[in-house]
Design a protein around this motif. Structure first.
Motif, PDB file in Angstrom:
ATOM      1  N   LEU A 173       0.830  -1.199   0.000  1.00 35.33           N
ATOM      2  CA  LEU A 173       0.000   0.000   0.000  1.00 35.33           C
ATOM      3  C   LEU A 173       0.872   1.260   0.000  1.00 35.33           C
ATOM      4  O   LEU A 173       0.648   2.188  -0.779  1.00 35.33           O
ATOM      5  N   ARG A 174       1.890   1.276   0.832  1.00 30.06           N
ATOM      6  CA  ARG A 174       2.808   2.412   0.883  1.00 30.06           C
ATOM      7  C   ARG A 174       3.503   2.601  -0.467  1.00 30.06           C
ATOM      8  O   ARG A 174       3.634   3.723  -0.970  1.00 30.06           O
ATOM      9  N   SER A 175       3.928   1.510  -1.067  1.00 31.28           N
ATOM     10  CA  SER A 175       4.577   1.569  -2.375  1.00 31.28           C
ATOM     11  C   SER A 175       3.630   2.154  -3.422  1.00 31.28           C
ATOM     12  O   SER A 175       4.036   2.971  -4.256  1.00 31.28           O
ATOM     13  N   ARG A 176       2.366   1.744  -3.381  1.00 34.66           N
ATOM     14  CA  ARG A 176       1.384   2.265  -4.338  1.00 34.66           C
ATOM     15  C   ARG A 176       1.166   3.764  -4.140  1.00 34.66           C
ATOM     16  O   ARG A 176       1.037   4.509  -5.116  1.00 34.66           O
ATOM     17  N   LEU A 177       1.144   4.220  -2.889  1.00 32.35           N
ATOM     18  CA  LEU A 177       0.983   5.645  -2.604  1.00 32.35           C
ATOM     19  C   LEU A 177       2.166   6.453  -3.142  1.00 32.35           C
ATOM     20  O   LEU A 177       1.988   7.511  -3.742  1.00 32.35           O
ATOM     21  N   VAL A 178       3.364   5.945  -2.928  1.00 34.40           N
ATOM     22  CA  VAL A 178       4.565   6.632  -3.408  1.00 34.40           C
ATOM     23  C   VAL A 178       4.572   6.674  -4.934  1.00 34.40           C
ATOM     24  O   VAL A 178       4.855   7.715  -5.544  1.00 34.40           O
ATOM     25  N   THR A 179       4.244   5.562  -5.560  1.00 33.17           N
ATOM     26  CA  THR A 179       4.197   5.503  -7.022  1.00 33.17           C
ATOM     27  C   THR A 179       3.152   6.469  -7.576  1.00 33.17           C
ATOM     28  O   THR A 179       3.419   7.198  -8.534  1.00 33.17           O
ATOM     29  N   ALA A 180       1.970   6.501  -6.973  1.00 37.07           N
ATOM     30  CA  ALA A 180       0.892   7.382  -7.431  1.00 37.07           C
ATOM     31  C   ALA A 180       1.301   8.850  -7.346  1.00 37.07           C
ATOM     32  O   ALA A 180       0.950   9.648  -8.217  1.00 37.07           O
ATOM     33  N   SER A 181       2.067   9.190  -6.318  1.00 38.11           N
ATOM     34  CA  SER A 181       2.446  10.595  -6.140  1.00 38.11           C
ATOM     35  C   SER A 181       3.440  11.074  -7.190  1.00 38.11           C
ATOM     36  O   SER A 181       3.585  12.274  -7.405  1.00 38.11           O
ATOM     37  N   THR A 182       4.113  10.145  -7.864  1.00 33.22           N
ATOM     38  CA  THR A 182       5.122  10.543  -8.849  1.00 33.22           C
ATOM     39  C   THR A 182       4.711  10.263 -10.292  1.00 33.22           C
ATOM     40  O   THR A 182       5.433  10.643 -11.205  1.00 33.22           O
ATOM     41  N   MET A 183       3.560   9.624 -10.500  1.00 28.47           N
ATOM     42  CA  MET A 183       3.115   9.309 -11.860  1.00 28.47           C
ATOM     43  C   MET A 183       2.692  10.576 -12.594  1.00 28.47           C
ATOM     44  O   MET A 183       2.125  11.489 -11.998  1.00 28.47           O
ATOM     45  N   GLN A 184       2.942  10.598 -13.875  1.00 33.29           N
ATOM     46  CA  GLN A 184       2.627  11.753 -14.715  1.00 33.29           C
ATOM     47  C   GLN A 184       1.390  11.481 -15.572  1.00 33.29           C
ATOM     48  O   GLN A 184       1.016  10.336 -15.791  1.00 33.29           O
ATOM     49  N   GLY A 185       0.794  12.543 -16.075  1.00 32.35           N
ATOM     50  CA  GLY A 185      -0.284  12.444 -17.048  1.00 32.35           C
ATOM     51  C   GLY A 185      -1.592  11.940 -16.487  1.00 32.35           C
ATOM     52  O   GLY A 185      -1.830  11.929 -15.285  1.00 32.35           O
ATOM     53  N   GLU A 186      -2.450  11.522 -17.416  1.00 32.70           N
ATOM     54  CA  GLU A 186      -3.787  11.055 -17.063  1.00 32.70           C
ATOM     55  C   GLU A 186      -3.735   9.817 -16.179  1.00 32.70           C
ATOM     56  O   GLU A 186      -4.540   9.660 -15.266  1.00 32.70           O
ATOM     57  N   GLU A 187      -2.774   8.937 -16.454  1.00 31.69           N
ATOM     58  CA  GLU A 187      -2.622   7.739 -15.630  1.00 31.69           C
ATOM     59  C   GLU A 187      -2.311   8.106 -14.178  1.00 31.69           C
ATOM     60  O   GLU A 187      -2.837   7.503 -13.247  1.00 31.69           O
ATOM     61  N   GLY A 188      -1.488   9.118 -13.965  1.00 31.77           N
ATOM     62  CA  GLY A 188      -1.166   9.591 -12.623  1.00 31.77           C
ATOM     63  C   GLY A 188      -2.374  10.170 -11.920  1.00 31.77           C
ATOM     64  O   GLY A 188      -2.593   9.923 -10.735  1.00 31.77           O
ATOM     65  N   VAL A 189      -3.172  10.931 -12.649  1.00 27.19           N
ATOM     66  CA  VAL A 189      -4.387  11.518 -12.074  1.00 27.19           C
ATOM     67  C   VAL A 189      -5.343  10.409 -11.636  1.00 27.19           C
ATOM     68  O   VAL A 189      -5.923  10.465 -10.546  1.00 27.19           O
ATOM     69  N   MET A 190      -5.496   9.398 -12.486  1.00 29.73           N
ATOM     70  CA  MET A 190      -6.384   8.271 -12.161  1.00 29.73           C
ATOM     71  C   MET A 190      -5.883   7.508 -10.931  1.00 29.73           C
ATOM     72  O   MET A 190      -6.669   7.154 -10.050  1.00 29.73           O
ATOM     73  N   GLU A 191      -4.597   7.262 -10.871  1.00 30.27           N
ATOM     74  CA  GLU A 191      -4.035   6.511  -9.740  1.00 30.27           C
ATOM     75  C   GLU A 191      -4.127   7.317  -8.440  1.00 30.27           C
ATOM     76  O   GLU A 191      -4.454   6.764  -7.398  1.00 30.27           O
ATOM     77  N   ARG A 192      -3.875   8.610  -8.497  1.00 28.44           N
ATOM     78  CA  ARG A 192      -4.011   9.447  -7.295  1.00 28.44           C
ATOM     79  C   ARG A 192      -5.458   9.476  -6.831  1.00 28.44           C
ATOM     80  O   ARG A 192      -5.732   9.491  -5.635  1.00 28.44           O
ATOM     81  N   GLY A 193      -6.390   9.464  -7.775  1.00 31.84           N
ATOM     82  CA  GLY A 193      -7.804   9.411  -7.405  1.00 31.84           C
ATOM     83  C   GLY A 193      -8.163   8.099  -6.720  1.00 31.84           C
ATOM     84  O   GLY A 193      -8.989   8.058  -5.809  1.00 31.84           O
ATOM     85  N   ALA A 194      -7.522   7.026  -7.141  1.00 33.39           N
ATOM     86  CA  ALA A 194      -7.808   5.709  -6.561  1.00 33.39           C
ATOM     87  C   ALA A 194      -7.288   5.584  -5.129  1.00 33.39           C
ATOM     88  O   ALA A 194      -7.808   4.782  -4.355  1.00 33.39           O
ATOM     89  N   VAL A 195      -6.273   6.354  -4.785  1.00 31.23           N
ATOM     90  CA  VAL A 195      -5.704   6.286  -3.428  1.00 31.23           C
ATOM     91  C   VAL A 195      -5.910   7.608  -2.688  1.00 31.23           C
ATOM     92  O   VAL A 195      -5.144   7.956  -1.795  1.00 31.23           O
TER      93      VAL A 195
END
Length: 135
Positions: A27-49
């Motif tokens: 879960l922590r890894s997913r949060l860290v990854t989401a915070s650094t993702m770019q573009g639409e995929e990053g927005v979607m992942e940040r919304g999921a967490v």
């Protein structure tokens, strides 16, 4: 799960306590990854967490958490969030210092966390949680 309706902020706050958490590192890894993702995929992942993940061992009472939530809602209402998101503002307000990185490290999910409090804030004028603000 508990739901708090806070009409003067037009918000609903959902909190849940989880025991025997075994996937905190993932879960922590997913949060860290989401915070650094770019573009639409990053927005979607940040919304999921888009939650406040809090290490429950450090919360001494429900009142402490409720006060941090109320203060975060007040800052959001006034447009005075000191962090980028309302959920990180809750973590920041739990910390006695003024450093958001320290607050996340101290009160956020850690690899060894076994009990978590998860908080999600919704504005009543929509079914979506409070969104990102540009700072």
């Amino acid at each position: 799960m508990e739901v708090y309706h806070i009409p003067h902020f037009g918000a609903s706050v959902h909190t849940a306590l989880f025991h025997n958490v075994s996937n905190a590192a993932a879960l922590r890894s997913r949060l860290v990854t989401a915070s650094t993702m770019q573009g639409e995929e990053g927005v979607m992942e940040r919304g999921a967490v888009n939650f406040a993940f809090i290490d429950a061992r450090l919360i001494t009472s429900k009142r402490v958490l409720e006060i941090a939530i109320q203060q975060a809602l007040l800052a959001d209402e006034r447009g005075q969030l000191r962090t980028k998101y309302i959920h990180s503002e809750i973590l920041w307000l739990l910390n006695p210092g003024n450093n958001i990185s320290e607050a996340i490290r101290r009160f956020g999910v850690a690899d060894a966390s076994t009990s978590l409090i998860v908080v999600r804030v919704f504005k009543s004028d929509s079914t979506e949680p409070t969104q990102e603000t540009d700072k």
